[in-house]
Write an enzyme that holds these catalytic residues in place. Sequence first.
Site, PDB file in Angstrom:
ATOM      1  N   VAL A  23      81.024  43.120  31.471  1.00  0.00           N
ATOM      2  CA  VAL A  23      80.532  44.264  30.614  1.00  0.00           C
ATOM      3  C   VAL A  23      81.781  44.364  29.799  1.00  0.00           C
ATOM      4  O   VAL A  23      81.557  44.536  28.519  1.00  0.00           O
ATOM      5  CB  VAL A  23      80.754  45.447  31.514  1.00  0.00           C
ATOM      6  CG1 VAL A  23      80.961  46.810  30.669  1.00  0.00           C
ATOM      7  CG2 VAL A  23      79.491  45.794  32.401  1.00  0.00           C
ATOM      8  N   ARG A  71      68.312  42.716  50.279  1.00  0.00           N
ATOM      9  CA  ARG A  71      67.729  41.369  50.264  1.00  0.00           C
ATOM     10  C   ARG A  71      66.181  41.762  49.882  1.00  0.00           C
ATOM     11  O   ARG A  71      65.372  42.185  50.916  1.00  0.00           O
ATOM     12  CB  ARG A  71      67.724  40.866  51.756  1.00  0.00           C
ATOM     13  CG  ARG A  71      69.255  40.698  52.057  1.00  0.00           C
ATOM     14  CD  ARG A  71      69.414  39.982  53.478  1.00  0.00           C
ATOM     15  NE  ARG A  71      70.630  39.771  53.703  1.00  0.00           N
ATOM     16  CZ  ARG A  71      71.647  38.898  53.441  1.00  0.00           C
ATOM     17  NH1 ARG A  71      71.180  38.079  52.728  1.00  0.00           N
ATOM     18  NH2 ARG A  71      72.705  39.007  53.840  1.00  0.00           N
ATOM     19  N   GLY A 101      73.585  34.946  46.244  1.00  0.00           N
ATOM     20  CA  GLY A 101      73.885  33.712  46.966  1.00  0.00           C
ATOM     21  C   GLY A 101      72.571  33.006  46.726  1.00  0.00           C
ATOM     22  O   GLY A 101      71.754  33.075  45.705  1.00  0.00           O
ATOM     23  N   ASP A 126      79.526  33.234  52.532  1.00  0.00           N
ATOM     24  CA  ASP A 126      79.055  31.835  53.253  1.00  0.00           C
ATOM     25  C   ASP A 126      79.508  30.430  52.461  1.00  0.00           C
ATOM     26  O   ASP A 126      79.643  29.360  53.151  1.00  0.00           O
ATOM     27  CB  ASP A 126      77.639  31.488  53.610  1.00  0.00           C
ATOM     28  CG  ASP A 126      77.173  32.968  54.581  1.00  0.00           C
ATOM     29  OD1 ASP A 126      78.043  33.432  55.086  1.00  0.00           O
ATOM     30  OD2 ASP A 126      75.889  32.926  54.362  1.00  0.00           O
ATOM     31  N   ARG A 161      94.369  33.321  78.179  1.00  0.00           N
ATOM     32  CA  ARG A 161      92.816  33.311  77.943  1.00  0.00           C
ATOM     33  C   ARG A 161      92.454  32.462  76.851  1.00  0.00           C
ATOM     34  O   ARG A 161      92.863  32.081  76.032  1.00  0.00           O
ATOM     35  CB  ARG A 161      92.280  34.797  77.857  1.00  0.00           C
ATOM     36  CG  ARG A 161      92.361  35.808  79.194  1.00  0.00           C
ATOM     37  CD  ARG A 161      92.270  37.144  78.713  1.00  0.00           C
ATOM     38  NE  ARG A 161      92.006  38.009  79.617  1.00  0.00           N
ATOM     39  CZ  ARG A 161      92.062  39.467  79.597  1.00  0.00           C
ATOM     40  NH1 ARG A 161      92.304  39.871  78.347  1.00  0.00           N
ATOM     41  NH2 ARG A 161      91.932  40.124  80.684  1.00  0.00           N
ATOM     42  N   GLY A 184      94.249  28.174  63.027  1.00  0.00           N
ATOM     43  CA  GLY A 184      94.787  27.345  64.417  1.00  0.00           C
ATOM     44  C   GLY A 184      93.786  27.252  65.332  1.00  0.00           C
ATOM     45  O   GLY A 184      94.331  27.324  66.612  1.00  0.00           O
ATOM     46  N   LYS A 212      98.422  23.647  77.158  1.00  0.00           N
ATOM     47  CA  LYS A 212      98.281  24.716  76.634  1.00  0.00           C
ATOM     48  C   LYS A 212      97.661  26.006  77.478  1.00  0.00           C
ATOM     49  O   LYS A 212      97.157  25.538  78.514  1.00  0.00           O
ATOM     50  CB  LYS A 212      96.803  24.773  75.677  1.00  0.00           C
ATOM     51  CG  LYS A 212      97.018  23.643  74.168  1.00  0.00           C
ATOM     52  CD  LYS A 212      95.974  23.693  73.652  1.00  0.00           C
ATOM     53  CE  LYS A 212      96.309  22.877  72.160  1.00  0.00           C
ATOM     54  NZ  LYS A 212      96.429  23.630  70.899  1.00  0.00           N
ATOM     55  N   ARG A 252      87.123  35.797  76.968  1.00  0.00           N
ATOM     56  CA  ARG A 252      86.721  36.779  76.340  1.00  0.00           C
ATOM     57  C   ARG A 252      86.048  36.677  74.774  1.00  0.00           C
ATOM     58  O   ARG A 252      86.258  35.540  74.370  1.00  0.00           O
ATOM     59  CB  ARG A 252      87.979  37.924  76.011  1.00  0.00           C
ATOM     60  CG  ARG A 252      88.535  38.469  77.208  1.00  0.00           C
ATOM     61  CD  ARG A 252      87.583  39.519  77.795  1.00  0.00           C
ATOM     62  NE  ARG A 252      88.370  40.241  79.079  1.00  0.00           N
ATOM     63  CZ  ARG A 252      88.311  39.614  80.317  1.00  0.00           C
ATOM     64  NH1 ARG A 252      87.777  38.678  80.485  1.00  0.00           N
ATOM     65  NH2 ARG A 252      88.858  40.171  81.162  1.00  0.00           N
ATOM     66  N   HIS A 258      80.281  42.434  60.323  1.00  0.00           N
ATOM     67  CA  HIS A 258      80.516  42.664  58.945  1.00  0.00           C
ATOM     68  C   HIS A 258      81.951  42.941  58.539  1.00  0.00           C
ATOM     69  O   HIS A 258      81.936  43.375  57.366  1.00  0.00           O
ATOM     70  CB  HIS A 258      79.486  43.858  58.750  1.00  0.00           C
ATOM     71  CG  HIS A 258      77.977  43.146  58.701  1.00  0.00           C
ATOM     72  ND1 HIS A 258      77.399  43.109  60.175  1.00  0.00           N
ATOM     73  CD2 HIS A 258      77.022  43.099  57.747  1.00  0.00           C
ATOM     74  CE1 HIS A 258      75.971  42.594  59.832  1.00  0.00           C
ATOM     75  NE2 HIS A 258      76.048  42.675  58.198  1.00  0.00           N
TER      76      HIS A 258
HETATM   77  O1  F6P Z   1      75.927  37.110  53.245  1.00  0.00           O
HETATM   78  C1  F6P Z   1      75.737  36.097  54.009  1.00  0.00           C
HETATM   79  C2  F6P Z   1      75.736  36.420  55.361  1.00  0.00           C
HETATM   80  O2  F6P Z   1      76.916  37.327  55.639  1.00  0.00           O
HETATM   81  C3  F6P Z   1      75.659  35.567  56.320  1.00  0.00           C
HETATM   82  O3  F6P Z   1      76.644  34.817  56.883  1.00  0.00           O
HETATM   83  C4  F6P Z   1      75.166  36.593  57.599  1.00  0.00           C
HETATM   84  O4  F6P Z   1      74.391  35.708  58.476  1.00  0.00           O
HETATM   85  C5  F6P Z   1      73.924  37.396  56.808  1.00  0.00           C
HETATM   86  O5  F6P Z   1      74.788  37.729  55.718  1.00  0.00           O
HETATM   87  C6  F6P Z   1      74.123  38.837  57.596  1.00  0.00           C
HETATM   88  O6  F6P Z   1      73.297  39.569  56.778  1.00  0.00           O
HETATM   89  P1  F6P Z   1      72.744  40.947  57.029  1.00  0.00           P
HETATM   90  O7  F6P Z   1      74.052  41.880  56.536  1.00  0.00           O
HETATM   91  O8  F6P Z   1      71.793  41.171  56.006  1.00  0.00           O
HETATM   92  O9  F6P Z   1      72.572  41.371  58.312  1.00  0.00           O
END
Ligand code: F6P
Length: 328
Positions: A23, A71, A101, A126, A161, A184, A212, A252, A258
């Site tokens: 912008v 999407r 993407g 990704d 663990r 790591g 380890k 575990r 997210h």
């Molecule tokens: O943006 C890519 C991504 O984060 C992928 O790594 C993951 O599988 C997907 O989006 C998850 O998408 P949504 O939030 O639509 O479930």
Amino acid sequence: MKIGILTSGGDAPGMNAALRAAVRVGATIGVEMVGIRHGFNGLIDGDFVPLDNRAVGGIIERGGTILYTARSQRFLTPEGRQQALDKITSEHLDGLIIIGGNGSLLGARFLDEQGVPTVGVPGSIDNDVYGTAMAIGVDTALNTVVDSLNRIRDTAFSHERAFVVEVMGRESGYIALMGGLAGGGEIVLIPEVPVSLGKILADVDAGLRKGKHHSIIVVAEGFTPKGAPEAGRSAGRVVSDFLEESGEIETRLTILGHVQRGGSPSAFDRILASRLGAAAVQRFANGTTGVMVALVGKEIVAVPLAELNKNGSNIDLEIYKLAYDIAT
Ligand code: F6P
């Protein structure tokens, strides 16, 4: 010149910084920018908002996207695509900038082929967009993964663990590989390299024999164990249940989910996004469209949208080997 700009697909930290740059650079070269909200759905519905320098103030530090994203399934239909083209005409847009993407950039390519001058900007945590070394959001996501691995290692060490940490990447192992290397991780499991559950257990055992006392296994959500395709449980759950049931080491599972997509963008992402956003609008001014702006080496270059292919992989098997070599 009047250009529409939208964000599409999974959000990525730094998308706002790209928008801000487009912008503001646009304003200096006489390009008026129109925001399109909710990704391609907003294009179909004509959900347009004028964007001036003030409208993009105070967003460089914000994750997500102030334009919202989607999407869009509707944009995959012929009717949806025609409605989008009609809205572009009625809004008198001279072109579009699309930040997203692989799926979003395919949409950009479609529009360009229909005669709508379009420039793509790679934005996806990704890092599986062909043609660019880094996409917007990758660095921030990796830093989130590394910070989480640091915390998990504290408790893994204390309780001696194994921890299976599932990270994002349905089709790409980039986050798992680079996050595992930087954090790591002892073992990295990615969709591009099938490994059997038996081999994973053998590697954990080998670590125990070497002295380890704990183990961090970073698994991409798209990983499938060799010879054991599994529906219903997540990749991390499959690996973690197998290790726990083996009785070799208490195990575990942590699924980061997210949390990896949010957060204030890193300095790297802000800089990359600002450069890409600026370059996108400058390409319009120079008459170069039908391209994606990309980072190659230190330079921002233009890659033809027609060259983008969904199968481009950013996985370097040398780095995969390195992650194992230095984890022993
Ligand atoms: O943006 C890519 C991504 O984060 C992928 O790594 C993951 O599988 C997907 O989006 C998850 O998408 P949504 O939030 O639509 O479930």
